[in-house]
Design a protein around this motif. Structure first.
Motif, PDB file in Angstrom:
ATOM      1  N   ASN A 212      81.442 -51.459  76.131  1.00 40.42           N
ATOM      2  CA  ASN A 212      79.996 -51.232  76.392  1.00 40.42           C
ATOM      3  C   ASN A 212      79.967 -49.689  76.675  1.00 40.42           C
ATOM      4  OD1 ASN A 212      78.338 -53.914  75.618  1.00 40.42           O
ATOM      5  ND2 ASN A 212      80.213 -54.591  76.478  1.00 40.42           N
ATOM      6  N   GLY A 213      80.730 -49.124  76.789  1.00 42.13           N
ATOM      7  CA  GLY A 213      80.594 -47.688  77.357  1.00 42.13           C
ATOM      8  C   GLY A 213      81.262 -47.226  78.733  1.00 42.13           C
ATOM      9  N   LEU A 214      81.989 -48.335  79.376  1.00 40.64           N
ATOM     10  CA  LEU A 214      82.517 -47.963  80.530  1.00 40.64           C
ATOM     11  C   LEU A 214      83.471 -46.551  80.325  1.00 40.64           C
ATOM     12  CD1 LEU A 214      82.326 -49.068  83.621  1.00 40.64           C
ATOM     13  CD2 LEU A 214      84.601 -49.715  83.130  1.00 40.64           C
ATOM     14  N   ALA A 215      83.469 -45.745  81.277  1.00 39.20           N
ATOM     15  CA  ALA A 215      84.212 -44.519  81.290  1.00 39.20           C
ATOM     16  C   ALA A 215      85.346 -44.699  82.257  1.00 39.20           C
ATOM     17  CB  ALA A 215      83.422 -43.291  81.351  1.00 39.20           C
ATOM     18  N   GLY A 216      85.128 -45.272  83.268  1.00 39.92           N
ATOM     19  CA  GLY A 216      86.154 -45.125  84.427  1.00 39.92           C
ATOM     20  C   GLY A 216      86.188 -46.288  85.319  1.00 39.92           C
ATOM     21  N   VAL A 217      87.226 -46.316  86.276  1.00 34.35           N
ATOM     22  CA  VAL A 217      87.202 -47.063  87.282  1.00 34.35           C
ATOM     23  C   VAL A 217      87.562 -46.555  88.753  1.00 34.35           C
ATOM     24  CG1 VAL A 217      88.501 -49.297  88.235  1.00 34.35           C
ATOM     25  CG2 VAL A 217      88.952 -48.488  85.887  1.00 34.35           C
ATOM     26  N   GLU A 218      86.887 -46.920  89.857  1.00 32.73           N
ATOM     27  CA  GLU A 218      86.922 -46.383  90.970  1.00 32.73           C
ATOM     28  C   GLU A 218      88.147 -46.837  91.778  1.00 32.73           C
ATOM     29  OE1 GLU A 218      83.850 -44.905  94.264  1.00 32.73           O
ATOM     30  OE2 GLU A 218      83.898 -47.105  94.364  1.00 32.73           O
ATOM     31  N   CYS A 219      89.476 -46.067  91.615  1.00 33.61           N
ATOM     32  CA  CYS A 219      90.453 -46.751  92.180  1.00 33.61           C
ATOM     33  C   CYS A 219      90.659 -46.500  93.525  1.00 33.61           C
ATOM     34  CB  CYS A 219      91.550 -46.049  91.349  1.00 33.61           C
ATOM     35  SG  CYS A 219      91.698 -46.270  89.579  1.00 33.61           S
ATOM     36  N   ILE A 220      90.417 -45.462  94.059  1.00 31.21           N
ATOM     37  CA  ILE A 220      90.548 -44.976  95.448  1.00 31.21           C
ATOM     38  C   ILE A 220      88.889 -44.973  96.208  1.00 31.21           C
ATOM     39  CG2 ILE A 220      91.045 -42.980  96.976  1.00 31.21           C
ATOM     40  CD1 ILE A 220      92.726 -41.804  94.836  1.00 31.21           C
ATOM     41  N   LEU A 235      96.157 -50.231  86.123  1.00 33.02           N
ATOM     42  CA  LEU A 235      95.107 -50.963  85.170  1.00 33.02           C
ATOM     43  C   LEU A 235      94.301 -49.588  84.535  1.00 33.02           C
ATOM     44  CD1 LEU A 235      94.703 -53.926  84.444  1.00 33.02           C
ATOM     45  CD2 LEU A 235      92.934 -53.569  86.322  1.00 33.02           C
ATOM     46  N   ALA A 236      93.939 -48.628  85.181  1.00 34.17           N
ATOM     47  CA  ALA A 236      93.161 -47.638  84.387  1.00 34.17           C
ATOM     48  C   ALA A 236      93.745 -46.893  83.518  1.00 34.17           C
ATOM     49  CB  ALA A 236      92.419 -46.836  85.577  1.00 34.17           C
ATOM     50  N   VAL A 237      95.196 -46.504  83.799  1.00 31.99           N
ATOM     51  CA  VAL A 237      95.984 -45.846  82.833  1.00 31.99           C
ATOM     52  C   VAL A 237      96.236 -46.818  81.538  1.00 31.99           C
ATOM     53  CG1 VAL A 237      98.730 -45.133  82.369  1.00 31.99           C
ATOM     54  CG2 VAL A 237      97.296 -44.336  84.654  1.00 31.99           C
ATOM     55  N   ARG A 238      96.522 -48.153  81.904  1.00 38.53           N
ATOM     56  CA  ARG A 238      96.785 -48.966  80.829  1.00 38.53           C
ATOM     57  C   ARG A 238      95.498 -49.217  79.986  1.00 38.53           C
ATOM     58  NH1 ARG A 238      97.878 -54.724  81.682  1.00 38.53           N
ATOM     59  NH2 ARG A 238      98.056 -54.381  83.834  1.00 38.53           N
ATOM     60  N   LEU A 239      94.376 -49.232  80.311  1.00 35.49           N
ATOM     61  CA  LEU A 239      93.142 -49.332  79.490  1.00 35.49           C
ATOM     62  C   LEU A 239      92.469 -48.120  79.244  1.00 35.49           C
ATOM     63  CD1 LEU A 239      91.493 -52.396  81.541  1.00 35.49           C
ATOM     64  CD2 LEU A 239      93.220 -52.503  80.035  1.00 35.49           C
ATOM     65  N   GLN A 240      93.224 -47.014  79.400  1.00 35.02           N
ATOM     66  CA  GLN A 240      92.543 -45.844  79.254  1.00 35.02           C
ATOM     67  C   GLN A 240      90.979 -45.515  79.622  1.00 35.02           C
ATOM     68  OE1 GLN A 240      93.301 -45.135  74.940  1.00 35.02           O
ATOM     69  NE2 GLN A 240      95.578 -44.326  75.301  1.00 35.02           N
ATOM     70  N   LEU A 241      91.169 -45.705  81.038  1.00 34.83           N
ATOM     71  CA  LEU A 241      89.794 -45.554  81.750  1.00 34.83           C
ATOM     72  C   LEU A 241      89.952 -44.430  82.552  1.00 34.83           C
ATOM     73  CD1 LEU A 241      88.692 -49.176  82.084  1.00 34.83           C
ATOM     74  CD2 LEU A 241      87.375 -47.720  81.020  1.00 34.83           C
ATOM     75  N   ALA A 242      89.275 -43.533  82.953  1.00 32.08           N
ATOM     76  CA  ALA A 242      89.460 -42.615  83.891  1.00 32.08           C
ATOM     77  C   ALA A 242      89.477 -43.142  85.419  1.00 32.08           C
ATOM     78  CB  ALA A 242      88.197 -41.491  83.734  1.00 32.08           C
ATOM     79  N   PRO A 243      90.507 -42.922  86.013  1.00 35.77           N
ATOM     80  CA  PRO A 243      90.491 -43.220  87.507  1.00 35.77           C
ATOM     81  C   PRO A 243      89.591 -42.314  88.352  1.00 35.77           C
ATOM     82  CG  PRO A 243      92.417 -42.008  86.865  1.00 35.77           C
ATOM     83  CD  PRO A 243      91.497 -42.013  85.610  1.00 35.77           C
ATOM     84  N   THR A 244      88.837 -42.953  89.245  1.00 27.18           N
ATOM     85  CA  THR A 244      87.969 -42.154  89.945  1.00 27.18           C
ATOM     86  C   THR A 244      88.086 -42.340  91.547  1.00 27.18           C
ATOM     87  OG1 THR A 244      85.965 -43.422  90.337  1.00 27.18           O
ATOM     88  CG2 THR A 244      86.209 -41.934  88.290  1.00 27.18           C
ATOM     89  N   GLY A 245      87.367 -41.920  92.532  1.00 29.42           N
ATOM     90  CA  GLY A 245      87.660 -41.977  93.904  1.00 29.42           C
ATOM     91  C   GLY A 245      86.520 -41.488  94.626  1.00 29.42           C
ATOM     92  N   GLY A 246      86.219 -42.183  95.805  1.00 22.53           N
ATOM     93  CA  GLY A 246      85.283 -41.805  96.818  1.00 22.53           C
ATOM     94  C   GLY A 246      85.376 -42.589  98.098  1.00 22.53           C
TER      95      GLY A 246
END
Ligand code: AMP
Ligand code: ZN
Ligand code: FE
Ligand code: FE
Length: 284
Positions: A212-220, A235-246
């Motif tokens: 549905n358009g998800l671009a990334g996952v907040e990993c940190i 998981l982010a690498v495997r699913l080709q989602l951009a890892p993000t953090g904050g």
């Protein structure tokens, strides 16, 4: 290494620092970019972005939308790079803001019916910004001597099991992701560690959101332990989602959380930008 923080809150929602101050604090903390991600509002973004210019730090327009899914609790979806001046975007956010004010009115009526001397105006005054939330109500109940601390306020009265709790209408997580995408912004699943899902369930959830358009996952995130972070990065690498953090910095409402902590590499912002232009695969 450049360090960034892609998850912060200001007085426009439930943070204690004005949006115009956060960029200077981030600069002071040695960060090269900062995103403002207030709950359900973009009201702080204009002063925030102009302060970013002044402070000579890269500013990222953001938001954090509360949504619901098939498991208990709220699912938070971050959105990045929207145009804060977009009137249609602001108009659509009004749905969320109306749901909140309806809910707030009902909660005040419940508290009043319990014999507590409290008004909606007092709650709004306590909040001081566009978003009038339960943390502000908890503060007010403490000031009035009704409760000793936040724990009692949420436990007895306004938490999900409290006697004055009223749920607010929310978008589903898929609707929130699509809504952000519709405005050419990048949707990111916030702090998935807090959802307490097993890996297979989380993977399926992420896949459905990605469809549905998800671009990334907040990993940190300040609430993720190292094990969770590593699992999410994989998981982010495997699913080709951009890892993000904050950090999810709020100032005084979350005194243990510091701006820029835990450390997030600046390259994550490049990956997120690339995900918008459909070149995500090339960057990691
Ligand atoms: P609202 O958006 O007005 O429903 O308020 C949600 C916010 O209340 C969350 O983001 C938390 O910061 C806070 N909150 C929710 N439950 C609790 C709790 N049990 N204890 C302390 N803070 C809470
Ligand atoms: Zn918050
Ligand atoms: Fe959140
Ligand atoms: Fe947050």
């Amino acid at each position: 290494m450049n360090r960034i923080d892609l998850h912060t809150h200001s007085t426009a929602s439930d943070g204690s620092n004005p949006p115009g101050k956060l960029p200077f604090m981030a600069k002071e903390a040695g960060l090269s970019a900062i995103a403002l991600t207030d709950h359900d509002t973009v009201a702080g973004l204009e002063p925030f972005l102009s302060a970013c210019n002044e402070a000579e730090i890269e500013g990222v327009a953001g938001i954090e939308i509360s949504s619901r899914w098939h498991f208990p609790g709220e699912v938070h979806v971050l959105g990045y790079f929207m145009n804060p001046k977009d009137r249609d975007f602001r108009k659509r956010l009004e749905f969320l803001q109306n749901a909140r004010s309806d809910r707030n009115g009902e909660m005040i009526r419940k508290l009043q019916s319990l014999g507590i001397d409290i008004t909606l105006e007092e709650w709004q005054q306590e909040a001081g910004g566009e978003i009038v939330g339960r943390p502000h109500l908890a503060r007010l109940l403490i000031e009035k001597g009704v409760c000793r601390d936040m724990r009692e306020a949420f436990g007895r009265f306004i938490g999900t099991d409290g006697i004055a709790f009223v749920p607010k209408e929310k978008l589903t997580t898929v609707e929130a992701v699509r809504f952000i995408r519709e405005f050419s912004a990048a949707p990111v699943l916030a702090h998935p560690g807090l959802l307490k899902l097993d890996t297979a369930t989380l993977r399926d959830f992420l896949l459905e959101l990605k469809d549905n358009g998800l671009a990334g996952v907040e990993c940190i995130h300040s609430d993720h332990d190292e094990k969770t972070t590593i699992k999410l990065l994989e998981l982010a690498v495997r699913l080709q989602l951009a890892p993000t953090g904050g950090s999810d910095f709020h100032g005084t409402p979350k005194p243990h959380v510091r701006l820029g902590v835990p450390e997030v590499p600046g390259s994550y912002l490049d990956g997120l930008k690339a995900s918008l232009s459909g070149r995500a695969e090339e960057t990691f």
